[in-house]
Write a protein that holds these residues in place. Structure first.
Motif, short mmCIF file in Angstrom:
data_model
loop_
_atom_site.label_atom_id
_atom_site.label_comp_id
_atom_site.label_asym_id
_atom_site.label_seq_id
_atom_site.Cartn_x
_atom_site.Cartn_y
_atom_site.Cartn_z
N THR A 154 0.82 -1.21 0.00
CA THR A 154 0.00 0.00 0.00
C THR A 154 0.86 1.26 0.00
OG1 THR A 154 -1.54 -1.26 1.36
CG2 THR A 154 -1.99 1.08 1.09
N GLU A 184 -8.73 4.66 -0.26
CA GLU A 184 -8.95 3.41 -0.97
C GLU A 184 -9.83 3.60 -2.21
OE1 GLU A 184 -8.47 -0.21 2.08
OE2 GLU A 184 -10.38 0.86 2.34
N CYS A 199 -7.25 0.11 -7.32
CA CYS A 199 -7.64 0.54 -5.98
C CYS A 199 -6.51 0.23 -5.03
CB CYS A 199 -8.91 -0.21 -5.56
SG CYS A 199 -9.41 0.05 -3.86
N ARG A 201 -5.61 -0.59 -1.45
CA ARG A 201 -6.25 -1.01 -0.19
C ARG A 201 -5.23 -1.06 0.95
NH1 ARG A 201 -8.29 -4.37 -4.39
NH2 ARG A 201 -10.52 -4.02 -4.73
N THR A 205 -7.25 -3.96 5.42
CA THR A 205 -8.39 -4.34 4.59
C THR A 205 -8.21 -5.77 4.09
OG1 THR A 205 -8.77 -2.04 3.90
CG2 THR A 205 -9.66 -3.77 2.48
N TYR A 206 -7.00 -6.12 3.66
CA TYR A 206 -6.74 -7.49 3.21
C TYR A 206 -6.88 -8.48 4.37
CZ TYR A 206 -4.90 -5.72 -1.24
OH TYR A 206 -4.76 -5.12 -2.46
#
Length: 256
Positions: A154, A184, A199, A201, A205-206
Motif C-alpha cells: 500500500t 482506498e 484501488c 487497499r 483491509t486485506y
C-alpha cells in the motif's frame, strides 16, 4: 463486481499481454526488490498437489510448479490473450493446465473443496470485490488448504508511478508522500499509452477480509530483499525507495 472497471482492465490485458512477457512478475519472484520463494519457502513441497492460480497471466508461475512435480494445475484469468500465451508456454515445455477465462469475482466452473493451494502473484489487487473474491477462493480450497498472494505494498502506491500528484519525493534522504495511506478510492493509472483502473487497499483491509472469509493468517511478508538493503551505493530511485519502505507485500493464509 464493477463491470465498467472490469471491461477497462480486460481490454488493456487483451491488447497488451505480449508487452508483459519481459516485464512479468512470476514465481519464484513475488515482487520487485522482494525476497523470492527460494528465500521464503511459503509453498514448501507441492509434489502431487492440486494448485489453482488466480490471474495466471502468461503461465510462468504455473510452469514453476509443474517443474516441481505439481499433480494438477489450473489457471484463471480475465484475459483470453493471457490464457493463450499461458497455454502455449506450458505446451512448449511439456506441461498442461486447465484454463478458465473469467473474472476472479465471477461464478466460474471451478470445483469446491478441491485444491491444496490457491495462489496469485501480483493479481489479487485487480479485484473489484475483495471480500467476494476471498469468499470464492476459500470455497475452492480443501480444509487446511493454503492461499498465498502478493501485490504492491500500500505504501508503494502512495508513491505514485507517473502521476506527479501521487509521486513520492526523495530528497536528502527524506521521503515525502503525495497520497494518503487511507485513500482506498479507485484511480486511473496511465500505462502503455492508455489507462487501467486500480484501488489502493490498506493492509488491514486485506487481513480483515481474509479473516471474514474463513482464513487464518500464517505469515505476512513486507520487506526488501537483502541485496538491495545492503547496496547503499545504489542511487537508483527504486532502490532508494525500497530501502525506505516495502514495494511489495505477500500473504499466506490457511482455510480453517
Amino acid at each position: 463486481m464493477d463491470k465498467n472497471i472490469l471491461k477497462t482492465n480486460k481490454t488493456y490485458w487483451d491488447t497488451h499481454a505480449d508487452a508483459w512477457l519481459d516485464r512479468r512478475t512470476a514465481l519464484p519472484i513475488y515482487g520487485m526488490k522482494f525476497p523470492t520463494e527460494d528465500d521464503l519457502g511459503l509453498f514448501g513441497d507441492v509434489f502431487d498437489k492440486k494448485l489453482l492460480e488466480i490471474c495466471c497471466g502468461s503461465g510462468h508461475s504455473l510452469k514453476y510448479h509443474a517443474d516441481r512435480g505439481a499433480g494438477e494445475l489450473w489457471g484463471l484469468d480475465i484475459s483470453n490473450s493471457q490464457i493463450e500465451l499461458a497455454r502455449a508456454y506450458l505446451q512448449e515445455h511439456g506441461h498442461t493446465a486447465k484454463f478458465i477465462c473469467a473474472p476472479m469475482e465471477a461464478d466460474a466452473d471451478i470445483p469446491t473443496d478441491y485444491f491444496d493451494y490457491v495462489y496469485s502473484i501480483y493479481g489479487i489487487g485487480w479485484t473489484t470485490d475483495l471480500q467476494g473474491t476471498f469468499n470464492k477462493i476459500v470455497s475452492y480450497l480443501k480444509k487446511d488448504g493454503v492461499f498465498i498472494f502478493s501485490w504492491h505494498h500500500t505504501l508503494n502506491y502512495c508513491a505514485a508511478w507517473s502521476c506527479e500528484e501521487r509521486k513520492i519525493v526523495i530528497e536528502n534522504d527524506v521521503m515525502a508522500f503525495g497520497k494518503s495511506y487511507f485513500d482506498e478510492s479507485w484511480f486511473k493509472l496511465p500505462i502503455d499509452g492508455t489507462e487501467v483502473l486500480l484501488c489502493n487497499r490498506k493492509i488491514s483491509t486485506y487481513i480483515n477480509a481474509l479473516a471474514k472469509a474463513g482464513f487464518v493468517m500464517e505469515q505476512m511478508v513486507e520487506q526488501t530483499d537483502d541485496e538491495t538493503m545492503k547496496a547503499l551505493d545504489d542511487d537508483n530511485y527504486m532502490s532508494k525507495k525500497a530501502r525506505m519502505l516495502p514495494l511489495s507485500v505477500c500473504f499466506k493464509a490457511r482455510k480453517l
